[in-house]
Each structure stands twice: as structure tokens, then as C-alpha cells.
Enzyme design. Structure first.
Site, PDB file in Angstrom:
ATOM      1  N   HIS A   1      14.286   7.273  -1.268  1.00  0.00           N
ATOM      2  CA  HIS A   1      12.884   6.846  -1.656  1.00  0.00           C
ATOM      3  C   HIS A   1      12.387   7.829  -2.729  1.00  0.00           C
ATOM      4  CE1 HIS A   1       8.723   5.819  -0.635  1.00  0.00           C
ATOM      5  NE2 HIS A   1       8.356   6.938  -0.992  1.00  0.00           N
ATOM      6  N   GLU A   2      12.527   9.111  -2.741  1.00  0.00           N
ATOM      7  CA  GLU A   2      11.722  10.019  -3.605  1.00  0.00           C
ATOM      8  C   GLU A   2      12.856   9.673  -4.935  1.00  0.00           C
ATOM      9  OE1 GLU A   2       8.935  11.086  -2.771  1.00  0.00           O
ATOM     10  OE2 GLU A   2       9.371  10.803  -0.506  1.00  0.00           O
TER      11      GLU A   2
ATOM     12  N   HIS B   1      11.590   6.813  -7.046  1.00  0.00           N
ATOM     13  CA  HIS B   1      10.274   7.049  -7.755  1.00  0.00           C
ATOM     14  C   HIS B   1      10.591   7.377  -9.256  1.00  0.00           C
ATOM     15  CE1 HIS B   1       7.048   6.163  -5.016  1.00  0.00           C
ATOM     16  NE2 HIS B   1       7.621   7.199  -4.154  1.00  0.00           N
TER      17      HIS B   1
ATOM     18  N   GLU C   1       4.899   3.179  -4.497  1.00  0.00           N
ATOM     19  CA  GLU C   1       5.276   2.996  -3.059  1.00  0.00           C
ATOM     20  C   GLU C   1       6.093   1.886  -2.285  1.00  0.00           C
ATOM     21  OE1 GLU C   1       5.444   6.152  -2.013  1.00  0.00           O
ATOM     22  OE2 GLU C   1       4.140   7.138  -3.543  1.00  0.00           O
TER      23      GLU C   1
END
Length: 171
Positions: A25-26, A29, A48
Site C-alpha cells: 500500500h505505502e 503511493h 488512497e
């Protein structure tokens, strides 16, 4: 550090937040959130929702999960609890479930509406057009319409701007 956080030049992970999905997830980004960043806070779902959904596609490609089954489960839960369109969340809910989960479900519903290859082409073109700059929800919708060759205005209106959760395609 009791959380993970994407940053422009270095992601941070607490010892209790270094599982594969959080890391994915990170790291997502780095592309969607840092290199293509939001035009305004109302566009936070672009950061997000993408970082929520794309690691699930990665896990699906590894055979770790069934994205359709997970999406249906998440859709049912949101339908029970309620949500708002991720592009209309109030300021005090910018990092809430409507942004992450419904934002991710919007991408899954788009994928199921246009098909896998057109969906991937939409993501690539969105990134290509807006890399190194800001993008808005309208920018993403324009790319989706251009690349898919469809008018997806009603689809995006239902998923992003209306309170009622639309039906999940293919469910």
C-alpha cells in the site's frame, strides 16, 4: 512508530505495520499519491483508493486472494454500514472507509465494467498524463472515458458522488 506512512522520498514503517499488504500500500503511493498527487483534498480517493486496491490486484496475480470475492464482501459490509461517495467526503472523514474501501471498490467496479486490459491501459495512461503533477477526479474520469472509448460519466457519478452504494458489477 505505530503506523506506516508514505512520504515523498522515504516510506516509514513501524514494527507492527510491516506486513506485505501495508508495505505494498505505502509503496503504491510512490506512483499514485506522490508522483501523481491530488489536485485538492477532495481528490484524496485517487491516492488512497489506488493504494488500497492495487495491492489487492498484486495479491490476486499471485493467487493469494480472489479480488471478486473480497470486493463483494467489502461491498456488503459498506452497504450495511453506509458510506458516502469518495469524492464527496466531508473534511473530517478524508481518511475514512469511504475514501479507502469505496475508493478501491470504485476501481474494482471500473475494472469489471471495462475489462482487465482496458482497466490496466487506463491506469497506465492516467499515470503517463499526470506523472510529476497534480490530478483531479475529473482528470481520471477523462482518461477512463478516452481510453475505454465509453462514456463512464454515470458510472463515476454513482460510485464517486452519490451516497447510495451502486450495485457491484459481476456480483
Amino acid at each position: 512508530l505505530g503506523y506506516a506512512m508514505e512520504n515523498q522520498t522515504m516510506n516509514l514503517f513501524g514494527l507492527d505495520s510491516a506486513n506485505e499488504f501495508t508495505v505494498a500500500h505505502e509503496l503504491m503511493h510512490e506512483w499514485f499519491g506522490n508522483h501523481v498527487t491530488l489536485g485538492s483534498w477532495q481528490d484524496i480517493w485517487l491516492n488512497e483508493g489506488f493504494a488500497y486496491y492495487l495491492p489487492l490486484m498484486w495479491a490476486e496475480s499471485l493467487g493469494v486472494l480472489d479480488a471478486d470475492a473480497l470486493a463483494l464482501s467489502q461491498w456488503r459490509a459498506l452497504n450495511t454500514r453506509g458510506s458516502v461517495g469518495p469524492a464527496t467526503v466531508p473534511q473530517d472523514d478524508l481518511f475514512g472507509e469511504s475514501v479507502y474501501v469505496r475508493g478501491g471498490l470504485t476501481l474494482h467496479a471500473l475494472r469489471r465494467t471495462v475489462g482487465d486490459e482496458p482497466f490496466k491501459a487506463i491506469l497506465r495512461e492516467y499515470y503517463r498524463r499526470h506523472a510529476g503533477s497534480n490530478a483531479t477526479t475529473a482528470d481520471f474520469i477523462a482518461v477512463a472515458n478516452d481510453v475505454s472509448g465509453q462514456d463512464l460519466t454515470a458510472f463515476f457519478d454513482a460510485w464517486l458522488y452519490q451516497e447510495a452504494l451502486p450495485p457491484l458489477p459481476g456480483a
